[in-house]
Design a protein around this motif. Structure first.
Motif, PDB file in Angstrom:
ATOM      1  N   LEU A  86      -0.668  10.316 -24.533  1.00  0.00           N
ATOM      2  CA  LEU A  86      -0.497  11.426 -23.602  1.00  0.00           C
ATOM      3  C   LEU A  86       0.409  11.030 -22.435  1.00  0.00           C
ATOM      4  O   LEU A  86       1.340  11.771 -22.077  1.00  0.00           O
ATOM      5  N   CYS A  87       0.176   9.860 -21.852  1.00  0.00           N
ATOM      6  CA  CYS A  87       1.017   9.384 -20.741  1.00  0.00           C
ATOM      7  C   CYS A  87       2.459   9.170 -21.195  1.00  0.00           C
ATOM      8  O   CYS A  87       3.404   9.551 -20.495  1.00  0.00           O
ATOM      9  N   GLY A  88       2.622   8.558 -22.361  1.00  0.00           N
ATOM     10  CA  GLY A  88       3.968   8.344 -22.890  1.00  0.00           C
ATOM     11  C   GLY A  88       4.668   9.655 -23.205  1.00  0.00           C
ATOM     12  O   GLY A  88       5.877   9.795 -22.985  1.00  0.00           O
ATOM     13  N   GLY A  89       3.922  10.625 -23.710  1.00  0.00           N
ATOM     14  CA  GLY A  89       4.494  11.940 -24.002  1.00  0.00           C
ATOM     15  C   GLY A  89       4.938  12.655 -22.745  1.00  0.00           C
ATOM     16  O   GLY A  89       6.004  13.291 -22.714  1.00  0.00           O
ATOM     17  N   LEU A  93       8.686  13.887 -21.763  1.00  0.00           N
ATOM     18  CA  LEU A  93       8.984  15.250 -21.321  1.00  0.00           C
ATOM     19  C   LEU A  93       9.692  15.260 -19.971  1.00  0.00           C
ATOM     20  O   LEU A  93      10.631  16.023 -19.757  1.00  0.00           O
ATOM     21  N   LEU A  94       9.235  14.404 -19.051  1.00  0.00           N
ATOM     22  CA  LEU A  94       9.882  14.334 -17.747  1.00  0.00           C
ATOM     23  C   LEU A  94      11.323  13.852 -17.873  1.00  0.00           C
ATOM     24  O   LEU A  94      12.205  14.316 -17.136  1.00  0.00           O
ATOM     25  N   ASN A  98      14.935  16.079 -17.194  1.00  0.00           N
ATOM     26  CA  ASN A  98      15.710  15.427 -16.135  1.00  0.00           C
ATOM     27  C   ASN A  98      14.964  15.270 -14.820  1.00  0.00           C
ATOM     28  O   ASN A  98      15.568  15.253 -13.751  1.00  0.00           O
ATOM     29  N   TYR A  99      13.633  15.168 -14.873  1.00  0.00           N
ATOM     30  CA  TYR A  99      12.871  14.832 -13.675  1.00  0.00           C
ATOM     31  C   TYR A  99      12.873  13.324 -13.453  1.00  0.00           C
ATOM     32  O   TYR A  99      12.643  12.851 -12.350  1.00  0.00           O
ATOM     33  N   ILE A 100      13.094  12.571 -14.524  1.00  0.00           N
ATOM     34  CA  ILE A 100      13.238  11.120 -14.462  1.00  0.00           C
ATOM     35  C   ILE A 100      14.612  10.789 -15.006  1.00  0.00           C
ATOM     36  O   ILE A 100      14.992  11.271 -16.073  1.00  0.00           O
ATOM     37  N   THR A 106      15.232   2.842 -14.151  1.00  0.00           N
ATOM     38  CA  THR A 106      14.199   3.886 -14.149  1.00  0.00           C
ATOM     39  C   THR A 106      13.382   3.839 -15.431  1.00  0.00           C
ATOM     40  O   THR A 106      12.169   4.054 -15.401  1.00  0.00           O
ATOM     41  N   GLY A 107      14.016   3.555 -16.551  1.00  0.00           N
ATOM     42  CA  GLY A 107      13.296   3.440 -17.818  1.00  0.00           C
ATOM     43  C   GLY A 107      12.295   2.296 -17.798  1.00  0.00           C
ATOM     44  O   GLY A 107      11.159   2.449 -18.256  1.00  0.00           O
ATOM     45  N   ILE A 108      12.708   1.163 -17.253  1.00  0.00           N
ATOM     46  CA  ILE A 108      11.799   0.015 -17.150  1.00  0.00           C
ATOM     47  C   ILE A 108      10.654   0.342 -16.205  1.00  0.00           C
ATOM     48  O   ILE A 108       9.480   0.068 -16.508  1.00  0.00           O
TER      49      ILE A 108
END
Length: 130
Positions: A86-89, A93-94, A98-100, A106-108
């Motif tokens: 759920l957290c990874g999903g 989605l974020l 483009n919220y992240i 940022t990926g790390i």
């Protein structure tokens, strides 16, 4: 015409123990594995739900099943895997909306947040189960 193929000499490393995987790759692979585990365990959850909703005796039977320490431990693992997925999903989605940002730093950072958040949720689920 005859074309000559040029073979590039690339280093080949097939020993998986020596490959250093970045945290983003580990999180991505674990997200896929957790998705498979979640899909498989849906049957267990539906079976327990159908037993518990069938009658008062069925509810008591489901309660007895879930009160066994080994079943509680397996249930804790399943809920931890579900929380991770759920957290990874949500992370994906974020990123999709483009919220992240989708750059390396940022990926790390977001991968590390997912791991920490899952550990916290796993502890919370463990406290609630026991």
């Amino acid at each position: 015409m005859h074309r000559q193929t040029v073979k590039k000499k690339r280093p080949v490393n097939l020993d998986l123990r020596t490959i250093q995987m970045p945290v983003t790759a580990i999180v991505s692979i674990l997200h896929r594995i957790s998705g498979i585990i979640t899909f498989v365990t849906i049957g267990i959850f539906l079976w327990l739900l159908s037993i518990s909703l069938s009658s008062q005796e069925g509810f008591m039977q489901a309660t007895i099943i879930l009160s066994h320490p080994v079943v509680k431990f397996i249930f804790w693992i399943i809920l931890t895997v579900l929380a991770y997925h759920l957290c990874g999903g949500i992370r994906h989605l974020l990123m999709d909306f483009n919220y992240i940002k989708e750059d390396l730093v940022t990926g790390i950072r977001s991968a590390q947040v997912i791991i920490i958040l899952t550990l916290m949720l796993s502890i919370l689920v463990g406290v609630l189960l026991w």
